[in-house]
Design a protein around this motif. Structure first.
Motif, PDB file in Angstrom:
ATOM      1  N   GLY A 210       0.617  -1.013  -0.005  1.00 28.63           N
ATOM      2  CA  GLY A 210      -0.075   0.096  -0.049  1.00 28.63           C
ATOM      3  C   GLY A 210       0.837   1.191  -0.016  1.00 28.63           C
ATOM      4  O   GLY A 210       2.174   1.012   0.465  1.00 28.63           O
ATOM      5  N   ILE A 211       0.265   2.483  -0.150  1.00 26.53           N
ATOM      6  CA  ILE A 211       0.818   3.578  -0.532  1.00 26.53           C
ATOM      7  C   ILE A 211       1.677   3.937   0.956  1.00 26.53           C
ATOM      8  O   ILE A 211       2.894   4.419   0.895  1.00 26.53           O
ATOM      9  N   GLN A 212       0.887   3.664   1.838  1.00 23.66           N
ATOM     10  CA  GLN A 212       1.517   4.303   3.356  1.00 23.66           C
ATOM     11  C   GLN A 212       2.731   3.464   3.654  1.00 23.66           C
ATOM     12  O   GLN A 212       3.639   3.763   4.139  1.00 23.66           O
ATOM     13  N   SER A 213       2.368   1.990   3.346  1.00 24.64           N
ATOM     14  CA  SER A 213       3.690   1.221   3.604  1.00 24.64           C
ATOM     15  C   SER A 213       4.996   1.568   2.671  1.00 24.64           C
ATOM     16  O   SER A 213       6.260   1.305   3.217  1.00 24.64           O
ATOM     17  N   ILE A 214       4.739   1.994   1.517  1.00 27.82           N
ATOM     18  CA  ILE A 214       5.868   2.373   0.735  1.00 27.82           C
ATOM     19  C   ILE A 214       6.424   3.673   1.220  1.00 27.82           C
ATOM     20  O   ILE A 214       7.480   3.684   1.176  1.00 27.82           O
ATOM     21  N   ALA A 215       5.772   4.489   1.663  1.00 27.61           N
ATOM     22  CA  ALA A 215       6.180   5.893   2.337  1.00 27.61           C
ATOM     23  C   ALA A 215       7.230   5.436   3.382  1.00 27.61           C
ATOM     24  O   ALA A 215       8.228   5.694   3.646  1.00 27.61           O
ATOM     25  N   LEU A 216       6.630   4.593   4.223  1.00 21.08           N
ATOM     26  CA  LEU A 216       7.447   3.928   5.586  1.00 21.08           C
ATOM     27  C   LEU A 216       8.549   3.345   5.249  1.00 21.08           C
ATOM     28  O   LEU A 216       9.863   3.542   5.717  1.00 21.08           O
ATOM     29  N   GLU A 217       8.552   2.400   3.997  1.00 21.55           N
ATOM     30  CA  GLU A 217       9.785   1.564   3.597  1.00 21.55           C
ATOM     31  C   GLU A 217      10.949   2.525   3.181  1.00 21.55           C
ATOM     32  O   GLU A 217      12.048   1.946   3.322  1.00 21.55           O
ATOM     33  N   VAL A 218      10.586   3.707   2.417  1.00 17.19           N
ATOM     34  CA  VAL A 218      11.340   4.679   2.114  1.00 17.19           C
ATOM     35  C   VAL A 218      11.870   5.775   3.006  1.00 17.19           C
ATOM     36  O   VAL A 218      12.724   6.637   2.848  1.00 17.19           O
ATOM     37  N   GLY A 219      11.477   5.395   4.190  1.00 20.77           N
ATOM     38  CA  GLY A 219      11.915   6.533   5.209  1.00 20.77           C
ATOM     39  C   GLY A 219      11.229   7.606   5.382  1.00 20.77           C
ATOM     40  O   GLY A 219      11.716   8.681   6.254  1.00 20.77           O
TER      41      GLY A 219
END
Length: 264
Positions: A210-219
């Motif tokens: 999901g978009i939020q998970s991707i944001a967290l994944e890239v810091g």
């Protein structure tokens, strides 16, 4: 390497690379490339050739005319656990890879045996280099900012500050900012966020996160900030970017299916 010069970080090893170099990277070995020119005007262009894990089993089950002696270098290549490099002496590697690329591009390769002799030739050419340390390219001026950018590429998920990076090359934060801008054409923060956005695009392309998970994944932990950065980088929202990629993929898949159907 098809074009350019640059740096390559494979596991804990850093080396300089140039046109004509081939690097064998086994599964599980982390690695990143960075061009010598930090402004982006002289890119480092790379061809990737990926061998499927099941290729060893397929080779051993081949009913075709290939002897075990012919297949042995490729079988050994598939079992390599440590990265190694091969530096082209003339244009032998380029010619061989071009033949492989042309063969793959001109048909469906239903007859895979057409490609095997070229894979055997490639493995036979490069496998002796597995036992020799990869030579550093001589005569290339190395800028310590490359170390900084390689570190950024490898650790962009973490909170890496400008002050921390300036310490790596033993200059003040102010001097670091000035040097970084001169050499790359971007500020330190612009470069860091660009790296994060490029990785976000890869996650949108190749995962179902999901978009939020991707944001967290890239810091990035502020979603409004992430959306703004992504729109500035790509010209669209993350969801639109993913939808466009999926529609292109489906269209390409339909075209390939139609072409395959027509060839029967």
């Amino acid at each position: 390497m098809v074009q350019g010069e640059g740096s390559h970080l494979a596991g804990a090893n850093k080396m300089q690379v140039m046109q004509g170099d081939l690097l064998v990277i086994p599964p599980g070995v982390s690695h990143v490339f960075h061009p010598q020119d930090m402004t982006g005007t002289e890119p480092l262009l790379i061809f990737n050739c990926m061998l499927r894990p099941e290729l060893g089993r397929i080779l051993r089950e081949l009913p075709g005319p290939f002897s075990e002696e012919e297949m042995l270098p490729l079988l050994k290549l598939l079992e390599v656990k440590q990265w190694f490099g091969y530096r082209e002496k003339n244009v032998e590697l380029a010619l061989l890879l071009r033949r492989m690329h042309e063969m793959q591009s001109c048909g469906s390769l239903r007859d895979q045996q057409q490609l095997y002799p070229l894979l055997f030739e490639l493995a036979n050419l490069i496998m002796p280099a597995a036992a020799i340390p990869f030579a550093q390219q001589s005569g290339m001026d190395y800028d310590p900012l490359h170390d900084v950018i390689l570190y950024m590429i490898s650790n962009f998920r973490e909170k890496i500050t400008l002050k921390e990076m300036s310490r790596q090359i033993a200059v003040s934060s102010r001097q670091f900012q000035r040097l970084f801008k001169i050499k790359t054409g971007k500020s330190y923060l612009q470069m860091l966020q660009e790296i994060r956005m490029k990785y976000s695009c890869l996650l949108l392309m190749f995962t179902e996160l999901g978009i939020q998970s991707i944001a967290l994944e890239v810091g990035i932990y502020d979603m409004k900030y992430f959306y703004r950065l992504f729109r500035e980088y790509s010209g669209m929202t993350p969801a639109s970017y993913r939808n466009r990629l999926q529609s292109h993929f489906l269209s390409a898949k339909e075209m390939m299916s139609s072409a395959e159907h027509c060839s029967h």
